[in-house]
Design a protein around this motif. Structure first.
Motif, mmCIF file in Angstrom:
data_model
loop_
_atom_site.group_PDB
_atom_site.id
_atom_site.type_symbol
_atom_site.label_atom_id
_atom_site.label_comp_id
_atom_site.label_asym_id
_atom_site.label_seq_id
_atom_site.Cartn_x
_atom_site.Cartn_y
_atom_site.Cartn_z
ATOM 1 N N VAL A 152 -3.503 -4.003 -4.838
ATOM 2 C CA VAL A 152 -4.015 -2.649 -4.680
ATOM 3 C C VAL A 152 -3.112 -1.944 -3.675
ATOM 4 O O VAL A 152 -2.841 -2.476 -2.608
ATOM 5 C CB VAL A 152 -5.471 -2.653 -4.188
ATOM 6 N N MET A 153 -2.637 -0.766 -4.026
ATOM 7 C CA MET A 153 -1.657 -0.069 -3.207
ATOM 8 C C MET A 153 -2.010 1.389 -2.994
ATOM 9 O O MET A 153 -2.696 1.975 -3.810
ATOM 10 C CB MET A 153 -0.296 -0.134 -3.903
ATOM 11 N N GLU A 154 -1.500 1.952 -1.911
ATOM 12 C CA GLU A 154 -1.523 3.394 -1.674
ATOM 13 C C GLU A 154 -0.091 3.838 -1.454
ATOM 14 O O GLU A 154 0.726 3.064 -0.975
ATOM 15 C CB GLU A 154 -2.349 3.736 -0.439
ATOM 16 N N GLY A 162 -8.800 11.432 -4.694
ATOM 17 C CA GLY A 162 -8.697 10.911 -6.048
ATOM 18 C C GLY A 162 -8.282 11.975 -7.037
ATOM 19 O O GLY A 162 -8.259 11.739 -8.219
ATOM 20 N N THR A 172 0.859 -1.158 0.000
ATOM 21 C CA THR A 172 0.000 0.000 0.000
ATOM 22 C C THR A 172 0.897 1.209 0.000
ATOM 23 O O THR A 172 1.686 1.380 0.901
ATOM 24 C CB THR A 172 -0.877 0.008 1.246
ATOM 25 N N ASN A 183 3.725 7.651 -8.781
ATOM 26 C CA ASN A 183 3.207 6.503 -8.036
ATOM 27 C C ASN A 183 3.381 5.209 -8.838
ATOM 28 O O ASN A 183 3.804 4.187 -8.307
ATOM 29 C CB ASN A 183 1.737 6.706 -7.689
ATOM 30 N N VAL A 241 -3.337 0.228 -8.753
ATOM 31 C CA VAL A 241 -3.691 -1.179 -8.885
ATOM 32 C C VAL A 241 -2.732 -1.786 -9.904
ATOM 33 O O VAL A 241 -2.593 -1.268 -11.009
ATOM 34 C CB VAL A 241 -5.148 -1.361 -9.360
ATOM 35 N N ALA A 270 -3.980 3.944 -11.926
ATOM 36 C CA ALA A 270 -3.778 4.806 -10.763
ATOM 37 C C ALA A 270 -4.830 5.898 -10.723
ATOM 38 O O ALA A 270 -5.256 6.418 -11.753
ATOM 39 C CB ALA A 270 -2.395 5.424 -10.801
ATOM 40 N N LYS A 278 -3.849 5.924 -4.998
ATOM 41 C CA LYS A 278 -3.993 4.481 -5.181
ATOM 42 C C LYS A 278 -3.451 4.015 -6.521
ATOM 43 O O LYS A 278 -3.627 4.688 -7.535
ATOM 44 C CB LYS A 278 -5.451 4.075 -5.056
ATOM 45 N N HIS A 302 -5.088 -1.713 2.384
ATOM 46 C CA HIS A 302 -6.500 -1.466 2.647
ATOM 47 C C HIS A 302 -7.392 -2.501 1.992
ATOM 48 O O HIS A 302 -8.574 -2.538 2.253
ATOM 49 C CB HIS A 302 -6.889 -0.062 2.185
ATOM 50 N N THR A 303 -6.855 -3.337 1.143
ATOM 51 C CA THR A 303 -7.652 -4.386 0.498
ATOM 52 C C THR A 303 -6.751 -5.539 0.115
ATOM 53 O O THR A 303 -5.554 -5.370 -0.053
ATOM 54 C CB THR A 303 -8.387 -3.835 -0.739
ATOM 55 N N LYS A 321 1.470 5.434 -0.707
ATOM 56 C CA LYS A 321 0.825 6.743 -0.750
ATOM 57 C C LYS A 321 1.906 7.771 -1.039
ATOM 58 O O LYS A 321 2.947 7.734 -0.431
ATOM 59 C CB LYS A 321 0.197 6.995 0.613
#
Length: 158
Positions: A136-138, A27, A18, A37, A115, A109, A113, A148-149, A20
């Motif tokens: 899935v990343m932050e 978003g 994850t 990112n 993916v 992205a 976030k 988060h997922t 950030k």
């Protein structure tokens, strides 16, 4: 041996980072932040997961994984935070399948976030395996944060 390989396949498939990036707001991050990112995620897989030299992989992981990041891995029901814990999963997979490769097939992205659609390839005792996964990343300050997922992984037949 097959148990270790299967455990490693599951571990690799759930490599959820994850991440950030500083300056991203919800978003609505700008195009430059989104591009950065995506770049960090590509580097995470190339310089950590695909690196055969464990020392180089650990050095790279310290650039991309935060001290409070938990890698979600079903083979580890009590994960610990940080780079050392993250590297245990990387090394476990590398020890089970020394020639595995993770390819980042696509990145999507939005804001903080990212993916990643991933393809994995490895062989053990002359038998080849291929499978896919999604992470899935932050991003925050260019480093992986707590997930988060969970990911989704599909394994193919040997």
């Amino acid at each position: 041996m097959l148990d270790k390989v299967l455990q490693a396949v599951v571990s690799a498939g759930v490599a959820v980072a994850t991440i950030k990036y500083a300056g991203a707001v919800g978003g609505g991050a700008n195009v430059g932040v989104i591009a950065e990112n995506k770049s960090v995620v590509r580097k995470l897989y190339r310089e950590v997961w695909n690196q055969t030299d464990k020392l180089k992989a650990k050095t790279a992981a310290s650039k991309f994984v935060s001290d409070d990041h938990f890698l979600i891995d079903p083979s580890d029901p009590s994960p610990s935070p940080g780079t050392d814990a993250y590297m245990q999963s990387v090394i476990r997979l590398r020890d089970a399948m020394p020639n595995y490769v993770i390819v980042v097939d696509d990145l999507i992205a939005q804001g903080i976030k990212v993916v990643a659609q991933l393809s994995y390839k490895a062989s053990v005792k002359g038998r080849e395996a291929r499978w896919t996964g999604t992470a899935v990343m932050e991003l925050e300050d260019g480093k992986a944060r707590s997930p988060h997922t969970g990911p989704h992984t599909t394994a193919s037949a040997w």
